[in-house]
Design a protein around this motif. Structure first.
Motif, PDB file in Angstrom:
ATOM      1  N   ASN A 183       0.873  -1.164   0.000  1.00  0.00           N
ATOM      2  CA  ASN A 183       0.000   0.000   0.000  1.00  0.00           C
ATOM      3  C   ASN A 183       0.918   1.223   0.000  1.00  0.00           C
ATOM      4  O   ASN A 183       1.385   1.658   1.049  1.00  0.00           O
TER       5      ASN A 183
ATOM      6  N   ALA B  47      -9.845  -4.009  -1.091  1.00  0.00           N
ATOM      7  CA  ALA B  47      -8.634  -3.189  -1.147  1.00  0.00           C
ATOM      8  C   ALA B  47      -8.927  -1.718  -0.850  1.00  0.00           C
ATOM      9  O   ALA B  47      -8.091  -1.004  -0.304  1.00  0.00           O
TER      10      ALA B  47
ATOM     11  N   ASP C 163      -6.234  -3.003   4.708  1.00  0.00           N
ATOM     12  CA  ASP C 163      -4.985  -3.671   4.358  1.00  0.00           C
ATOM     13  C   ASP C 163      -4.963  -5.122   4.823  1.00  0.00           C
ATOM     14  O   ASP C 163      -5.803  -5.561   5.615  1.00  0.00           O
TER      15      ASP C 163
END
Length: 386
Positions: free
Chosen positions: A266, A327, A331
């Motif tokens: 991320n 998503a 996370d």
């Protein structure tokens, strides 16, 4: 520092590349464990500093621990000055964006770096997205990595697939290191004979009675300076359960002080596949999601956000790439006591406990890379079971 023949040749090539006004945007330097990549880079940096007064070099690595190791080695070699910087790649090229409450809400790419050269260590870990961001500054880059390791975890991008400059000579000092000796067996034959190679460096046959007793002792003495590596997710889950029970965790759900691993990049939150951390705070937030605060090993500020409940202890990884809805919410983390070798790329630990597990679909080359990557995670102690 006295350089070997291939180091001297590589030094000449690097200096010629940097001084050439028509040079390519980057050059890759590959070398196996023990070939002296960092020594070469230290000598190169000092030679460059003599020739070009005031040069500003950014040294960067994928993880915080790797960056710190690089800093220490460059200091020992007298190759760092006040103008140089050593950081993670993320810290080098991104700036945190904070919301009104002072929390990091995302990261922005810096407009300029003010550097004449970037040297990336552990370059086999760099993914295509970060590499393109690095190239966008137009600053020459030297990418340094071990081309004997596994390719990156995901995607087809592999910066170290075919390095332009290659170091192959294992130095005498490194050759005396038992971990380097084991790594050579792994890389060249894919078969590590069972024996004691040195203090704290041992290969056991898994079915030996001594090995079974030693396995239990080692797992029960788990600490955060230990990496436990295996091949199968089923093995990883069993080891995670065993260690959590030995540490006194009473439920299968994650809790404060649990070790966890990030399973998905991320970039906005500066967390990456394979990063390890420790849960500081955890509470149920909504269906299937925890609100978590996690102290990441490679970051100064803790991670804060939503993490997916069903992933913990799951037999396989949840595919966030297919389910964009998940998503967008949060996370992906799991227990981080035992890791697959693929997830451990870029990590190192004082002690490594490794279970040799070969997938049927692995060819001999992939098996050697798997074994070699796992073995070279160890800094001081290595216990192999296979």
């Amino acid at each position: 520092m006295e350089l070997s023949g291939d180091q001297q040749k590589a030094l000449t090539q690097l200096l010629a590349w940097y001084k050439d006004p028509g040079r390519s945007r980057f050059i890759t330097l590959g070398g196996y464990a023990g070939t002296g990549k960092t020594t070469l880079i230290a000598v190169f940096k000092n030679e460059l500093a003599k020739a070009e007064k005031g040069i500003k070099i950014a040294f960067a690595s994928y993880t915080g621990r790797a960056a710190q190791n690089l800093r220490n080695k460059l200091k020992e070699a007298g190759a760092l000055c006040a103008r140089d910087s050593v950081s993670t790649i993320h810290g080098l090229i991104y700036t945190p964006r904070e919301d009104s409450g002072g929390q990091i809400s995302g990261w922005d790419r810096k407009e300029a770096l003010g550097r004449n050269l970037i040297i990336i260590d552990e370059a086999s870990m760099v993914d295509g997205l970060i590499w393109n961001d690095l190239l966008s500054y137009g600053i020459p880059i030297i990418a340094v990595g071990d081309h004997g390791q596994l390719p990156p975890i995901a995607g087809k991008f592999n910066l170290m697939e075919a390095p332009e400059i290659v170091l192959t000579h294992i130095h005498r000092q490194a050759r005396d290191n038992p971990i380097i000796k084991v790594s050579e067996y792994a890389r060249t034959t894919g078969l590590i004979p069972p024996e004691k190679y040195g203090p704290g460096v041992v290969k056991y046959l898994k079915d030996d009675s001594e090995a079974q007793e030693r396995t239990g002792e080692l797992l029960e003495s788990y600490s955060t300076d230990t990496l436990i590596l295996c091949g199968y997710n089923s093995t990883r889950n069993k080891i995670n359960q065993f260690i959590r029970a030995s540490l006194g965790f009473e439920t299968p759900s994650p809790a404060r002080n649990d070790r966890v691993i990030c399973l998905r990049n991320n970039h906005k939150k500066a967390i990456y596949n394979g990063m390890l951390g420790t849960i500081l705070h955890l509470e149920a937030a909504q269906k299937d999601w925890y609100s978590a605060e996690i102290r990441m090993d490679d970051r100064e500020k803790p991670y804060e956000g939503l993490i997916y409940m069903p992933q913990f202890g799951a037999k396989t990884g949840i595919n966030f790439t297919k389910d964009r809805r998940l998503a967008a919410i949060g996370d992906l983390f799991d227990f981080g006591y035992a890791l697959t070798v693929h997830k451990a790329q870029g990590s190192q630990a004082r002690r490594v406990i490794m279970f040799e597990e070969r997938f049927r679909q692995m060819d001999d080359d992939m098996w050697r890379r798997w074994l070699y990557t796992g073995v070279t995670r160890a800094e001081e102690e290595l216990f192999l079971f296979g």
